[in-house]
Design a protein around this motif. Structure first.
Motif, short mmCIF file in Angstrom:
data_model
loop_
_atom_site.label_atom_id
_atom_site.label_comp_id
_atom_site.label_asym_id
_atom_site.label_seq_id
_atom_site.Cartn_x
_atom_site.Cartn_y
_atom_site.Cartn_z
N LEU A 250 0.68 -1.28 0.06
CA LEU A 250 -0.12 -0.03 -0.12
C LEU A 250 0.75 1.31 -0.17
O LEU A 250 0.47 2.29 -0.58
CB LEU A 250 -0.90 0.06 1.10
CG LEU A 250 -1.79 -1.07 1.40
CD1 LEU A 250 -2.64 -0.93 2.53
CD2 LEU A 250 -2.82 -1.49 -0.01
N TYR A 251 2.10 1.11 0.49
CA TYR A 251 3.01 2.31 0.38
C TYR A 251 3.51 2.53 -0.76
O TYR A 251 3.78 3.70 -1.39
CB TYR A 251 4.02 2.30 1.64
CG TYR A 251 3.39 1.93 3.08
CD1 TYR A 251 2.03 2.61 3.41
CD2 TYR A 251 4.16 1.13 3.89
CE1 TYR A 251 1.77 2.23 4.73
CE2 TYR A 251 3.53 0.89 5.30
CZ TYR A 251 2.40 1.46 5.79
OH TYR A 251 1.70 1.20 6.87
N GLY A 252 4.20 1.68 -1.30
CA GLY A 252 4.86 1.63 -2.53
C GLY A 252 6.34 1.59 -2.10
O GLY A 252 6.77 1.87 -1.19
N PRO A 253 7.19 1.63 -3.46
CA PRO A 253 8.59 1.79 -3.14
C PRO A 253 9.15 3.10 -2.64
O PRO A 253 8.41 4.24 -3.01
CB PRO A 253 9.19 1.64 -4.55
CG PRO A 253 8.04 1.79 -5.36
CD PRO A 253 6.84 1.56 -4.68
N ALA A 254 10.26 3.16 -2.06
CA ALA A 254 10.67 4.48 -1.54
C ALA A 254 11.15 5.42 -2.65
O ALA A 254 11.72 4.77 -3.61
CB ALA A 254 11.86 4.33 -0.62
N THR A 255 10.74 6.61 -2.48
CA THR A 255 11.02 7.73 -3.44
C THR A 255 11.75 8.99 -2.96
O THR A 255 10.95 9.42 -1.86
CB THR A 255 9.86 7.99 -4.45
OG1 THR A 255 9.45 6.98 -5.07
CG2 THR A 255 10.21 9.38 -5.57
N PRO A 256 12.93 9.45 -3.04
CA PRO A 256 13.35 10.70 -2.18
C PRO A 256 12.53 11.87 -2.50
O PRO A 256 12.73 12.56 -1.31
CB PRO A 256 14.57 10.70 -3.02
CG PRO A 256 15.20 9.45 -3.71
CD PRO A 256 13.66 8.82 -4.22
N THR A 257 11.68 12.01 -3.19
CA THR A 257 11.09 13.29 -3.46
C THR A 257 9.48 12.98 -2.80
O THR A 257 8.72 14.01 -2.82
CB THR A 257 10.72 13.45 -4.68
OG1 THR A 257 10.03 12.50 -5.43
CG2 THR A 257 12.09 13.77 -5.46
N GLN A 258 9.20 11.85 -2.18
CA GLN A 258 7.84 11.75 -1.74
C GLN A 258 8.02 10.99 -0.30
O GLN A 258 8.79 10.62 0.00
CB GLN A 258 7.10 11.06 -2.50
CG GLN A 258 6.79 11.17 -4.02
CD GLN A 258 6.08 10.28 -4.88
OE1 GLN A 258 5.83 9.06 -4.21
NE2 GLN A 258 6.04 10.71 -6.06
N ILE A 259 6.82 11.22 0.33
CA ILE A 259 6.47 10.66 1.82
C ILE A 259 5.15 10.49 1.92
O ILE A 259 4.28 11.21 1.61
CB ILE A 259 7.06 11.58 3.04
CG1 ILE A 259 7.34 10.85 4.16
CG2 ILE A 259 6.45 12.81 2.94
CD1 ILE A 259 7.95 11.68 5.39
#
Length: 460
Positions: A250-259
């Motif tokens: 539900l969270y998805g993969p980590a992205t440096p520009t998102q939280i």
């Protein structure tokens, strides 16, 4: 103490508060077993791959190998999701059990000699449990753990002098880079090994010195350890089976520009989040360096002072007691033999009411922690009560300073009142509810004498 028979040194359970240590031990056993299974399927790599697993909404996205292997473990390995969730719940329960165990030892004086070593082990386990939880949360490399990496980056970067160097060791030349997950994985395993060694050392110390006990304890039960193991493991399996936690799909993969919106840390790190939220944006310039007090104080100073105070308290109390105990009430110096006998009498556990200052200090500390923990939800309080975030933040800034003082005063007053009640009961007797008539026609309640419990000075 060393002449106790062997059976006195085996595991005994004579008070309900003794269960917290057992919960911590068996929670760690679950952590070790489930962690060993997770290691078989988990890949800590950060190289990018295309996700082609069974979860449709993410199919075709570029993800790290860490995220891909965690998704495969959760949704495609039989029983993998159950093992992941049991592992996560066990981590939360372990830290909670260690925290309550420390509180019990503090309130009852179980940290005194010869068990100061056990106290230091539990303090270290609390710090290591938090570190293991944070490093473990980063391993799936999902969007929630990516937000934690931003916080870790800010904290490390704020360390004076060595912050930039430590940041390069952790993340490499870029953020998040391709190094942080393998580093976290190695640190997670190292912390787990140290925790296992400390728990073994604690078990050896318990067998050497025996278990603590109150003066009026129930008969010891030596068959309770298997029951506690069964209950703890069973409850963790129920939690993992019936209560979802960390759904990374539900969270998805980590992205440096998102939280993730509304993301919060695990419960035991909530006080750090709250401290960060209510700390004013202070900065201090020293030469060519600018120190961000808004980050250093909540994340480094407060935890450092807290754990240092916990570790040093037994020595500080022993020093103060030795200074006060060298002379009697008439000012005459005590002999070495008399001081040794009085030290032996302290081998039993205290009731919290018997040490009002120490109990009040504990309650004040819990109040301080609880207010910081609540401050981590300042935005939620503002939303629910139709207030501004600034107003809620200002309230918590004052509350964390005033609240512990109020808690200290009230707790000490309650303990002194309970002591007075005990003295009244010891002097006049226990109420029986039986009303008798005196020869002069008056009525009064019959009081029964207090039953004196024999003092036990043969182990704790």
């Amino acid at each position: 103490m060393r002449s106790l028979p062997a059976k006195r040194r085996s595991f005994q359970f004579s008070h309900w508060s003794f269960m917290f240590a057992e919960i911590a031990v068996w929670s760690f056993v679950v952590l070790a077993v489930t962690g060993a299974v997770l290691m078989v399927f988990y890949d800590p790599g950060m190289s990018q791959v295309t996700y082609d697993g069974s979860y449709g909404p993410l199919r075709g996205l570029l993800v790290s190998r860490a995220f891909d292997s965690t998704m495969h473990l959760s949704l495609e390995v039989r029983g993998g999701l159950l093992i992941r969730q049991v592992h996560h719940w066990a981590a939360l329960v372990f830290v909670a059990a260690v925290a309550v165990q420390l509180l019990r030892m503090f309130l009852t004086g179980a940290f005194r000699r010869p068990r100061t070593g056990q106290w230091l082990i539990w303090v270290t386990l609390l710090a290591l449990g938090m570190a293991a939880g944070e490093t473990g949360n980063a391993l799936p490399d999902d969007l929630l753990s990516g937000g934690s990496l931003w916080l870790i980056k800010s904290v490390v970067q704020s360390i004076p002098v060595v912050g930039t160097w430590a940041l390069s060791l952790l993340f490499g030349p870029d953020f998040p880079g391709d190094r942080v997950i393998p580093v976290m994985y190695g640190g997670h395993l190292l912390v787990a090994v140290i925790m296992a060694a400390l728990l073994i050392a604690r078990e050896l110390l318990v067998r050497r010195h025996g278990h603590s006990r109150f003066v009026a304890s129930l008969p010891a039960r030596r068959s309770v350890r298997p029951t506690m193991a069964f209950a703890t493991i069973g409850m963790l399996i129920i939690l993992g089976f019936g209560f979802q936690i960390a759904p990374i799909w539900l969270y998805g993969p980590a992205t440096p520009t998102q939280i993730s919106a509304g993301s919060v840390p695990d419960w035991y790190m909530g006080f750090l989040d709250g401290a960060l939220r209510i700390m004013p944006g202070w900065e201090l310039t020293v030469g060519d360096y600018t120190l961000s007090l808004a980050v250093i104080v909540p994340t480094l100073v407060i935890p450092g002072v807290f754990f240092t105070a916990l570790a040093a308290y037994p020595m500080a109390e022993r020093f103060l007691a030795s200074r006060r105990g060298r002379r009697d009430a008439l000012g005459r110096p005590k002999t070495t033999g008399r001081m040794a006998r009085e030290t032996l009498a302290h081998d039993l556990l205290d009731r919290p009411r018997e040490t009002p200052v120490k109990t009040a200090v504990a309650v004040a500390g819990v109040t301080f922690y609880g207010l910081l923990w609540a401050a981590a939800a300042n935005d939620q309080f503002a939303h629910q009560f139709q207030l501004t975030v600034d107003a809620v933040t200002i309230f918590f800034r004052y509350a964390v300073l005033i609240g512990p003082v109020i808690a200290f005063v009230i707790t000490r007053w309650i303990c002194l009142a309970l002591q007075q009640t005990d003295r009244d009961v010891a002097e006049h007797g226990v109420e029986t509810g039986i009303i008798v008539r005196s020869p002069d026609g008056g009525f009064h309640e019959r009081l029964a004498p207090v039953r004196r419990e024999p003092a036990i000075t043969s182990g704790r």
